[in-house]
Design an enzyme around this catalytic site. Structure first.
Site, PDB file in Angstrom:
ATOM      1  N   ASP A 197      62.494 -54.725 107.644  1.00 51.39           N
ATOM      2  CA  ASP A 197      61.365 -54.193 108.417  1.00 51.39           C
ATOM      3  C   ASP A 197      61.677 -52.809 108.967  1.00 51.39           C
ATOM      4  OD1 ASP A 197      59.558 -56.210 108.013  1.00 51.39           O
ATOM      5  OD2 ASP A 197      60.162 -57.352 109.781  1.00 51.39           O
ATOM      6  N   ASP A 216      65.574 -56.988 112.065  1.00 49.13           N
ATOM      7  CA  ASP A 216      65.267 -57.210 110.647  1.00 49.13           C
ATOM      8  C   ASP A 216      65.451 -55.903 109.893  1.00 49.13           C
ATOM      9  OD1 ASP A 216      63.709 -57.366 108.141  1.00 49.13           O
ATOM     10  OD2 ASP A 216      63.214 -59.360 108.884  1.00 49.13           O
ATOM     11  N   ARG A 251      63.784 -65.239 102.434  1.00 49.09           N
ATOM     12  CA  ARG A 251      64.175 -66.229 103.420  1.00 49.09           C
ATOM     13  C   ARG A 251      63.058 -67.236 103.620  1.00 49.09           C
ATOM     14  NH1 ARG A 251      67.013 -65.616 108.991  1.00 49.09           N
ATOM     15  NH2 ARG A 251      65.041 -65.205 109.990  1.00 49.09           N
ATOM     16  N   THR A 289      63.741 -73.235 106.822  1.00 47.75           N
ATOM     17  CA  THR A 289      65.122 -73.676 106.636  1.00 47.75           C
ATOM     18  C   THR A 289      66.110 -72.561 106.938  1.00 47.75           C
ATOM     19  OG1 THR A 289      65.146 -72.977 104.328  1.00 47.75           O
ATOM     20  CG2 THR A 289      64.403 -75.223 104.761  1.00 47.75           C
TER      21      THR A 289
HETATM   22  N1  URA Z   1      68.401 -60.357 108.025  1.00 53.24           N
HETATM   23  C1  URA Z   1      68.139 -59.299 108.824  1.00 53.24           C
HETATM   24  O1  URA Z   1      67.477 -58.343 108.421  1.00 53.24           O
HETATM   25  N2  URA Z   1      68.658 -59.307 110.084  1.00 53.24           N
HETATM   26  C2  URA Z   1      69.400 -60.317 110.549  1.00 53.24           C
HETATM   27  O2  URA Z   1      69.847 -60.256 111.681  1.00 53.24           O
HETATM   28  C3  URA Z   1      69.652 -61.418 109.686  1.00 53.24           C
HETATM   29  C4  URA Z   1      69.140 -61.410 108.436  1.00 53.24           C
END
Ligand code: URA
Length: 210
Positions: free
Chosen positions: A202, A199, A103, A107
């Site tokens: 994570d 996430d 990611r 952006t």
């Molecule tokens: N990626 C993630 O790990 N969590 C989200 O909420 C969006 C993208």
């Protein structure tokens, strides 16, 4: 969104609510990702073709069936690695085609950085796995990439999805079914799914705050 299949099952709903809980520890989180993926894969593969085979049992010949398809699982690095074991449990002879996207935090869009597909990928049904279907950017790019490589039969498996991403994806790849355990309220300003689970990478790899 005709291509979206929300897999409703009490076990999935129950496990998902524990998965979302911020107090759920990484080892438990990983276990739940594995279990939910396993249950979902059952639905996502319901229409796979079979061929007739004869098998000699200790008693007689059984007219029975085996899978008539080769599968390529495409985990989107890195969070989807938490889903990979469950696929191997159900489809032990699947091949893996890794797709690396990360990611761009400015952006919020996906940037491609790596791919490693099996040599016979054009003959395989691809199941892309990614726990979170957020903006849809990664999903669209991943499918563009596989289609560009000649992969014809593609499906997508995500645990939690955002309606915005699903809509955007469906407009570009209406031929690709998406299997998800739930469709949440939407995205926040950081592109995270609300309420989501945070996430996923994570939480799988215990790198929160890294
Ligand atoms: N990626 C993630 O790990 N969590 C989200 O909420 C969006 C993208």
């Amino acid at each position: 969104m005709k291509n979206v299949h929300v897999i409703k099952h009490p076990l999935i709903a129950h496990k998902l609510s524990i998965l979302r809980d911020e107090k759920t520890e990484p080892f438990h989180f990983r276990l739940l990702v594995d279990e939910i993926s396993y249950l979902m894969l059952f639905e996502a593969t319901r229409d796979l073709p079979l061929r007739d085979v004869k098998v000699q049992t200790p008693v007689a010949v059984a007219n029975t069936h085996k899978l008539d398809v080769k599968i390529m699982i495409c985990p989107i690095l890195r969070a989807a690695l938490g889903m990979l074991d469950s696929v191997f449990k159900l489809i032990p002879d699947a091949s893996v085609g890794f797709l690396g996207f990360q990611r761009n935090e400015k952006t919020l869009e996906a940037e491609f950085y790596y791919a490693k597909l099996p040599a016979d990928h054009t003959e395989r049904t691809a199941i892309i796995i990614d726990p979170m279907f957020a903006t849809g950017g990664t999903a669209i790019d991943a499918v563009n990439f596989l289609k560009g490589k000649g992969v014809k039969d593609i499906r997508f498996l995500a645990l939690v999805s955002a309606p915005e991403g699903l809509k955007r994806f469906g407009e570009i790849h209406p031929d690709v079914p998406v299997f998800t355990a739930c469709v949440d309220e939407g995205l926040n300003e950081n592109g995270y799914i609300v309420p989501g689970l945070g996430d996923a990478g994570d939480r799988v790899f215990n790198t929160l705050g890294a």
